[in-house]
Enzyme design. Sequence first.
Site, short mmCIF file in Angstrom:
data_model
loop_
_atom_site.label_atom_id
_atom_site.label_comp_id
_atom_site.label_asym_id
_atom_site.label_seq_id
_atom_site.Cartn_x
_atom_site.Cartn_y
_atom_site.Cartn_z
N LYS A 52 0.85 -1.20 0.00
CA LYS A 52 0.00 0.00 0.00
C LYS A 52 0.88 1.25 0.00
O LYS A 52 0.63 2.20 -0.74
CB LYS A 52 -0.95 -0.01 1.21
CG LYS A 52 -2.04 -1.06 1.08
CD LYS A 52 -2.79 -1.32 2.38
CE LYS A 52 -3.76 -2.50 2.23
NZ LYS A 52 -4.43 -2.89 3.47
N GLN A 96 -4.29 -1.70 9.70
CA GLN A 96 -4.21 -3.03 9.11
C GLN A 96 -4.77 -4.08 10.08
O GLN A 96 -4.34 -4.16 11.22
CB GLN A 96 -2.75 -3.34 8.75
CG GLN A 96 -2.57 -4.63 7.97
CD GLN A 96 -3.22 -4.59 6.58
OE1 GLN A 96 -3.16 -3.60 5.87
NE2 GLN A 96 -3.88 -5.69 6.20
N ASP A 119 -10.72 2.70 4.34
CA ASP A 119 -10.99 1.26 4.25
C ASP A 119 -12.49 0.98 4.23
O ASP A 119 -12.91 -0.14 3.97
CB ASP A 119 -10.36 0.53 5.45
CG ASP A 119 -9.05 -0.16 5.08
OD1 ASP A 119 -8.83 -0.38 3.88
OD2 ASP A 119 -8.25 -0.46 5.98
#
Length: 295
Positions: A52, A96, A119
């Site tokens: 990412k 994450q 997200d």
Amino acid sequence: MQVLDGKTVAHAVKQEIKEKLINFKKNGGKTPHLAAVLVGNDGASETYVASKIKNCEEIGFKSTLIRFEENVGEDELLHTITVLNENVDIDGILVQLPLPKHIKEEKVINLINPDKDVDGFHPSNVGRLVQGLPAFIAATPYGIMLMLKHYQIETTGKHAVVIGRSNIVGRPMSILLSQNMPYGNCTVTLCHSKTKNLKAMCLQADIIVAALGKPEFLTGDMVKENAIVIDVGINRVKDDSKKKGYHLVGDVKYDEVAPKCSYISPVPGGVGLMTIAALLLNTFNASVRNRKLID
Ligand code: NAD
């Protein structure tokens, strides 16, 4: 059979973002900035976050990686989120997952400012998605929608079977495919670990999204001719012949299923690349939104 090539589609999406970014900056916009929070040393999480960050650099975004030891306290993590929420230079925040067991994921996700929740996991964004309102959509299902759009796959009226009901993949995927919008309008069956006769369900499906996390679970005898199969699974299978000691397989037994399909996404080289492209798009959109709020 047409392979849904994540590399090609992700490249096209990133090119589009790059062009939009040039215009955005010409008009006084600042460089989009993604903050990624990583706890512990899980190999897969490290790989995802590194990818990412690398993609942010390649596309011309700023990124900040904040790392914590596995034993970080929940309060310290929550404090970090608050600081990132308040930092006007940060447009997008991702934490994450999974987090270590002593930290409540829900608490951390719920603290992220929904306007920075690139997200798309915050309940506010999930609620907006369900109601068909503009929202940050979880990157993997969003990436799959971008893939369907790129290949202009007609979905209206089709029966889609989504295998897996997780908050980050299966459930939002089922919502997107059922919505009254382009690349939606499917009749959706959402299957999970308690589903009976999964094979019979799959044999009725025009579209199958396999997102259960079981290596090569979907076999040739579970798929009807001309089905569209999207493989979300990323499973590490021990392989001593590889330097890393493993190789990746999806949730679909590709060699058996592919010959029956009209379209299929491979692993690797499919949905995984789209997830990152969708995250970048969310981050760009967060930056545009953030600028409006500052102005
Ligand atoms: P999860 O473990 O949170 O959810 C798995 C789901 O599958 C559950 O809802 C469960 O009910 C269902 N399930 C499990 N066994 C089943 C069975 N035998 N029959 C039917 N349903 C069953 O997993 P997740 O986070 O949604 O991830 C699923 C897979 O997708 C994993 O392999 C993961 O690594 C991968 N993934 C890939 C990407 C990507 O970018 N390509 C992103 C996220 C997750």
